[in-house]
Write a protein that holds these residues in place. Sequence first.
Motif, PDB file in Angstrom:
ATOM      1  N   ILE A   1       1.065  -1.118  -0.297  1.00 21.11           N
ATOM      2  CA  ILE A   1      -0.052  -0.172  -0.143  1.00 21.11           C
ATOM      3  C   ILE A   1       0.465   1.042  -0.405  1.00 21.11           C
ATOM      4  N   SER A   2       0.631   2.502  -1.026  1.00 16.14           N
ATOM      5  CA  SER A   2       1.597   3.593  -1.078  1.00 16.14           C
ATOM      6  C   SER A   2       1.819   4.708   0.352  1.00 16.14           C
ATOM      7  N   ARG A   3       0.906   4.313   0.824  1.00 15.90           N
ATOM      8  CA  ARG A   3       0.462   4.691   2.007  1.00 15.90           C
ATOM      9  C   ARG A   3      -0.537   4.647   3.073  1.00 15.90           C
ATOM     10  N   LYS A   4       0.124   5.443   4.260  1.00 14.44           N
ATOM     11  CA  LYS A   4      -0.724   4.809   5.477  1.00 14.44           C
ATOM     12  C   LYS A   4      -2.124   4.599   5.282  1.00 14.44           C
ATOM     13  N   PRO A   5      -2.998   3.763   5.924  1.00 18.09           N
ATOM     14  CA  PRO A   5      -4.769   3.720   5.209  1.00 18.09           C
ATOM     15  C   PRO A   5      -5.020   4.201   6.668  1.00 18.09           C
ATOM     16  N   SER A   6      -6.093   5.024   5.492  1.00 16.84           N
ATOM     17  CA  SER A   6      -6.987   5.357   7.049  1.00 16.84           C
ATOM     18  C   SER A   6      -8.287   4.907   6.514  1.00 16.84           C
ATOM     19  N   GLN A   7      -8.857   3.619   6.151  1.00 20.37           N
ATOM     20  CA  GLN A   7      -9.910   3.165   5.636  1.00 20.37           C
ATOM     21  C   GLN A   7      -9.466   1.744   6.546  1.00 20.37           C
ATOM     22  N   PRO A   8     -10.184   1.231   7.063  1.00 23.53           N
ATOM     23  CA  PRO A   8     -10.668  -0.325   7.215  1.00 23.53           C
ATOM     24  C   PRO A   8      -9.579  -1.445   5.816  1.00 23.53           C
ATOM     25  N   ILE A   9      -9.140  -2.168   6.706  1.00 25.06           N
ATOM     26  CA  ILE A   9      -8.089  -3.032   5.250  1.00 25.06           C
ATOM     27  C   ILE A   9      -9.001  -4.473   5.607  1.00 25.06           C
ATOM     28  N   GLU A  10      -9.325  -5.024   4.952  1.00 25.23           N
ATOM     29  CA  GLU A  10     -10.298  -6.255   4.795  1.00 25.23           C
ATOM     30  C   GLU A  10      -9.151  -7.463   4.096  1.00 25.23           C
ATOM     31  N   PHE A  11      -9.419  -8.645   4.938  1.00 26.11           N
ATOM     32  CA  PHE A  11      -8.649  -9.686   3.723  1.00 26.11           C
ATOM     33  C   PHE A  11      -9.166 -10.900   4.059  1.00 26.11           C
ATOM     34  N   THR A  12      -9.366 -11.660   2.412  1.00 27.99           N
ATOM     35  CA  THR A  12     -10.725 -12.822   2.279  1.00 27.99           C
ATOM     36  C   THR A  12      -9.844 -13.894   1.051  1.00 27.99           C
TER      37      THR A  12
ATOM     38  N   THR B   1     -10.554 -17.189  -0.093  1.00 23.79           N
ATOM     39  CA  THR B   1     -11.522 -18.533  -0.330  1.00 23.79           C
ATOM     40  C   THR B   1     -11.089 -19.911  -1.102  1.00 23.79           C
ATOM     41  N   GLU B   2     -11.655 -21.040  -1.552  1.00 20.96           N
ATOM     42  CA  GLU B   2     -10.990 -22.330  -2.684  1.00 20.96           C
ATOM     43  C   GLU B   2     -11.710 -21.841  -3.630  1.00 20.96           C
ATOM     44  N   LYS B   3     -10.874 -21.386  -4.733  1.00 21.02           N
ATOM     45  CA  LYS B   3     -11.542 -20.779  -5.850  1.00 21.02           C
ATOM     46  C   LYS B   3     -12.671 -21.446  -6.478  1.00 21.02           C
ATOM     47  N   ASP B   4     -13.587 -21.870  -6.249  1.00 18.13           N
ATOM     48  CA  ASP B   4     -14.886 -22.438  -6.544  1.00 18.13           C
ATOM     49  C   ASP B   4     -15.949 -22.945  -5.781  1.00 18.13           C
ATOM     50  N   ALA B   5     -15.788 -22.221  -4.438  1.00 15.06           N
ATOM     51  CA  ALA B   5     -16.484 -22.324  -2.801  1.00 15.06           C
ATOM     52  C   ALA B   5     -17.378 -20.453  -3.197  1.00 15.06           C
ATOM     53  N   VAL B   6     -18.391 -20.881  -2.269  1.00 13.64           N
ATOM     54  CA  VAL B   6     -18.744 -19.571  -1.847  1.00 13.64           C
ATOM     55  C   VAL B   6     -18.530 -19.041  -0.627  1.00 13.64           C
ATOM     56  N   LYS B   7     -18.705 -19.775   0.211  1.00 19.09           N
ATOM     57  CA  LYS B   7     -18.310 -19.372   1.542  1.00 19.09           C
ATOM     58  C   LYS B   7     -16.507 -19.146   1.525  1.00 19.09           C
ATOM     59  N   PRO B   8     -15.991 -17.715   2.449  1.00 24.66           N
ATOM     60  CA  PRO B   8     -14.827 -18.130   1.865  1.00 24.66           C
ATOM     61  C   PRO B   8     -14.272 -18.990   3.272  1.00 24.66           C
ATOM     62  N   VAL B   9     -12.898 -19.397   3.069  1.00 29.95           N
ATOM     63  CA  VAL B   9     -12.067 -19.940   3.837  1.00 29.95           C
ATOM     64  C   VAL B   9     -11.545 -19.047   5.564  1.00 29.95           C
ATOM     65  N   LEU B  10     -11.431 -18.506   4.787  1.00 28.16           N
ATOM     66  CA  LEU B  10     -11.532 -16.556   5.616  1.00 28.16           C
ATOM     67  C   LEU B  10     -11.449 -15.607   5.203  1.00 28.16           C
ATOM     68  N   GLU B  11     -11.961 -14.929   6.215  1.00 24.14           N
ATOM     69  CA  GLU B  11     -12.496 -13.382   5.667  1.00 24.14           C
ATOM     70  C   GLU B  11     -12.075 -12.686   6.964  1.00 24.14           C
ATOM     71  N   VAL B  12     -11.607 -11.202   7.464  1.00 24.79           N
ATOM     72  CA  VAL B  12     -11.110 -11.134   8.310  1.00 24.79           C
ATOM     73  C   VAL B  12     -11.001  -9.633   8.198  1.00 24.79           C
ATOM     74  N   ARG B  13     -11.133  -8.706   9.417  1.00 16.50           N
ATOM     75  CA  ARG B  13     -10.047  -7.200   8.903  1.00 16.50           C
ATOM     76  C   ARG B  13      -8.672  -7.033   9.699  1.00 16.50           C
ATOM     77  N   LEU B  14      -7.934  -6.450   8.800  1.00 19.15           N
ATOM     78  CA  LEU B  14      -6.849  -6.984   9.038  1.00 19.15           C
ATOM     79  C   LEU B  14      -6.686  -5.100  10.096  1.00 19.15           C
ATOM     80  N   LYS B  15      -6.068  -5.389  11.494  1.00 20.99           N
ATOM     81  CA  LYS B  15      -4.872  -4.384  11.562  1.00 20.99           C
ATOM     82  C   LYS B  15      -4.504  -3.129  10.865  1.00 20.99           C
ATOM     83  N   PRO B  16      -5.066  -3.106  10.864  1.00 19.12           N
ATOM     84  CA  PRO B  16      -3.810  -1.253  10.436  1.00 19.12           C
ATOM     85  C   PRO B  16      -2.007  -1.398   9.880  1.00 19.12           C
ATOM     86  N   PRO B  17      -1.917  -1.082   8.416  1.00 16.31           N
ATOM     87  CA  PRO B  17      -0.358  -0.802   8.595  1.00 16.31           C
ATOM     88  C   PRO B  17       0.074   0.568   9.217  1.00 16.31           C
ATOM     89  N   GLU B  18       1.199   0.233  10.095  1.00 20.47           N
ATOM     90  CA  GLU B  18       1.265   1.376  10.723  1.00 20.47           C
ATOM     91  C   GLU B  18       2.030   2.351   9.632  1.00 20.47           C
TER      92      GLU B  18
END
Length: 200
Positions: free
Chosen positions: A46-57, A59-76
């Motif tokens: 990321i090119s600058r410290k974000p002011s907005q929430p960051i989300e990580f997802t 998924t298995e390629k053809d699955a509908v439900k994510p393996v993991l969906e989580v808000r990340l701690k914003p980078p410092e």
Amino acid sequence: LRGSPGGRVGGGTRGAALEAPVSLSVLVPDHVGLTLQSQPRLYWFISRKPSQPIEFTLTEKDAVKPVLEVRLKPPEKAGIQCIRLADHGVQLRQNVLYKWFVAAITDPDRRSRDILSGGMIEAVSASPALSARLNQAPKPKQPFVLAEEGIWYDALAAASERIDASPKELSLRKQRAALLEQVGLNEAAEFDLKEARSAQ
């Protein structure tokens, strides 16, 4: 996105009128990247410290439900960031394609405005030839051996771990930048080198 080809997806730049645009991209090749790890490290930029929430997802390629969906701690700070799957208790199954995405949520009520970038990953086992090459290669050369064999995620992690151990060593940053440039991730490479020079 579910029908997208097996390469990099998105990678956006957006900014409000009164602020510099933010650029976000996952650090992956434009094809499926491989790993030998069940819990690899995933890197994004990321090119600058974000002011907005960051989300990580993830998924298995053809699955509908994510393996993991989580808000990340914003980078410092801006620059190259790391997601450790071990921190989230997730393990990849071998020879299964996964998609992963990082999104900066600019408007929680209008998710179509997310700045989104994604890529593909597959966990595989090392061939006897690759194991032999890694055993013979000195540590500084191992990221390049991995990269030559298509083991992108482990190559980037090996280069990054050496930087974590010696953050002001410019030659290590140049090695990582060379890996990034090989797959067209020039903005992240240039930012990383500039940051290293300014820290010296």
